[in-house]
Design an enzyme around this catalytic site. Structure first.
Site, mmCIF file in Angstrom:
data_model
loop_
_atom_site.group_PDB
_atom_site.id
_atom_site.type_symbol
_atom_site.label_atom_id
_atom_site.label_comp_id
_atom_site.label_asym_id
_atom_site.label_seq_id
_atom_site.Cartn_x
_atom_site.Cartn_y
_atom_site.Cartn_z
ATOM 1 N N GLU A 195 9.252 -4.227 10.477
ATOM 2 C CA GLU A 195 9.699 -2.896 9.897
ATOM 3 C C GLU A 195 10.369 -1.881 10.752
ATOM 4 O OE1 GLU A 195 6.966 -1.060 7.133
ATOM 5 O OE2 GLU A 195 8.068 0.726 6.980
ATOM 6 N N GLU A 248 -1.309 -5.598 8.680
ATOM 7 C CA GLU A 248 -0.489 -5.149 9.606
ATOM 8 C C GLU A 248 -1.382 -5.141 11.032
ATOM 9 O OE1 GLU A 248 0.093 -0.850 8.918
ATOM 10 O OE2 GLU A 248 0.830 -1.142 6.793
ATOM 11 N N LYS A 266 -1.018 -9.568 2.903
ATOM 12 C CA LYS A 266 -0.280 -9.222 4.092
ATOM 13 C C LYS A 266 -1.257 -8.140 4.764
ATOM 14 C CE LYS A 266 3.054 -5.706 3.921
ATOM 15 N NZ LYS A 266 2.174 -4.803 4.912
ATOM 16 N N ASP A 303 0.649 -1.112 -0.053
ATOM 17 C CA ASP A 303 0.165 0.067 0.008
ATOM 18 C C ASP A 303 0.880 1.300 0.002
ATOM 19 O OD1 ASP A 303 0.832 -0.016 2.560
ATOM 20 O OD2 ASP A 303 -1.154 0.167 3.688
ATOM 21 N N SER A 304 2.108 1.148 0.012
ATOM 22 C CA SER A 304 3.042 2.028 -0.132
ATOM 23 C C SER A 304 2.999 2.753 -1.475
ATOM 24 C CB SER A 304 4.669 1.714 -0.222
ATOM 25 O OG SER A 304 4.846 0.451 -0.998
ATOM 26 N N ASP A 339 -1.165 -6.149 -0.487
ATOM 27 C CA ASP A 339 -1.085 -5.664 0.605
ATOM 28 C C ASP A 339 -2.563 -5.175 1.050
ATOM 29 O OD1 ASP A 339 0.002 -4.743 3.073
ATOM 30 O OD2 ASP A 339 1.023 -2.958 2.013
HETATM 31 O O1 KIV Z 1 3.552 -1.158 1.575
HETATM 32 C C1 KIV Z 1 4.643 -1.427 1.744
HETATM 33 O O2 KIV Z 1 5.530 -1.345 0.970
HETATM 34 C C2 KIV Z 1 5.078 -2.348 2.978
HETATM 35 C C3 KIV Z 1 6.534 -2.756 2.804
HETATM 36 C C4 KIV Z 1 7.051 -1.264 3.235
HETATM 37 C C5 KIV Z 1 6.895 -3.818 3.755
HETATM 38 O O3 KIV Z 1 4.425 -2.737 3.503
#
Ligand code: KIV
Length: 275
Positions: free
Chosen positions: A182, A115, A113, A44-45, A83
């Site tokens: 992280e 969090e 993934k 989600d970056s 994510d």
């Molecule tokens: O969103 C993302 O790119 C991440 C990584 C930094 C692990 O969660």
């Protein structure tokens, strides 16, 4: 070699380090896959590096599915992890399973993934029960920046460090196949790595993790807004793009491009009929 959840689990057993990167589109994913990357996270970056938001909180399920579909079309061998964005799993176990399922059914991701530690274990258990592999994420979890008060290193005092160790064990018990760590102290990441049987994937968490992940815009110097301390520049792609684009502008504006070799021809007879 095809990377699966079993590849990740076996890598930890054999001591083989895992290399992961983020990717958000077809061409980049294909390039990384051809390089032999073990896993691609459609992070989600993307909210920050692709969409220009100041953090990841505005990213939607539709944003994530759109980019995950593009990535999976480009990948043959890497494990693709989608994510789960803010509010796609925190609201309820039902939402978590439903949205995780969309990554698999609609976007062909291999895993998701999410969090958090103990507070999301119920969701993780339900997603795993639905036969969807889950990667955990602890430490500086960007969806919690309003609780953390900004992008800050986590686990620096006894209480928070112990909580992270406990959370890692809870995630393992809930069924995750790996855990992203992280921005936590390297020694704490080493303790966690030794305490859990699933591979840890570090980002700003030192060398003892079982694997590493970076946002590719960071490691290729393509994101100028800020550079975290843990990032190493592996290639100056940002400068190469800037140079190339400046040269293009110059050549267009000075009629140097396109040249004959870049043009299509038409036969003379046809041409005559056009005048
Ligand atoms: O969103 C993302 O790119 C991440 C990584 C930094 C692990 O969660």
């Amino acid at each position: 070699m095809k990377n699966t959840v079993s590849t990740f689990i076996n890598a930890k057993k054999s001591g083989q380090k895992l290399a992961m990167l983020t990717a958000y589109d077809y061409s980049t994913a294909k390039m990384f896959d051809n390089c032999g990357i073990n896993g691609i996270l459609v992070g989600d970056s993307l909210g920050m590096v692709c969409l220009g938001y100041k953090d990841t909180l505005k990213v939607t399920m539709e944003d994530m599915l759109h980019h995950t579909k593009a990535v999976t079309r480009g990948v043959e061998n890497a494990l693709v992890v989608g994510d789960m964005p803010f509010m796609s799993y925190q609201t309820s176990v039902y939402d978590a399973v439903k949205n995780a399922g969309r990554f698999i059914k609609e976007a062909d991701a291999h895993a998701v993934k999410l969090e958090g530690g103990a507070q999301v274990c119920e969701q993780i258990e339900a997603i795993v029960k639905a036969q969807i592999p889950v990667m955990g994420h602890l430490g500086l979890t960007p969806q919690s920046i309003n609780m953390f008060g900004g992008f800050k290193v986590q686990g620096k005092n006894e209480e928070t460090a112990k909580k992270l160790i406990e959370d890692a064990k809870r995630l393992e018990a809930a069924g995750v196949f790996s855990i992203v760590l992280e921005c936590i102290p390297a020694k704490l990441a080493e303790i966690i790595t030794n305490e859990v049987s699933v591979p840890t994937i570090g980002i700003g968490a030192g060398a003892a993790c079982d694997g590493q992940i970076l946002v590719y815009h960071d490691m290729l110097n393509m994101f100028g807004d800020f550079k975290p301390k843990f990032v190493k520049t592996f290639a100056n792609v940002g400068s190469l793009i800037t140079e190339g684009v400046k040269q293009y502008i110059d050549e267009v504006q000075n009629s140097k491009f396109p040249e004959k070799e870049h043009c299509f021809s038409i036969n003379e007879e046809t041409l005559k009929k056009l005048y």
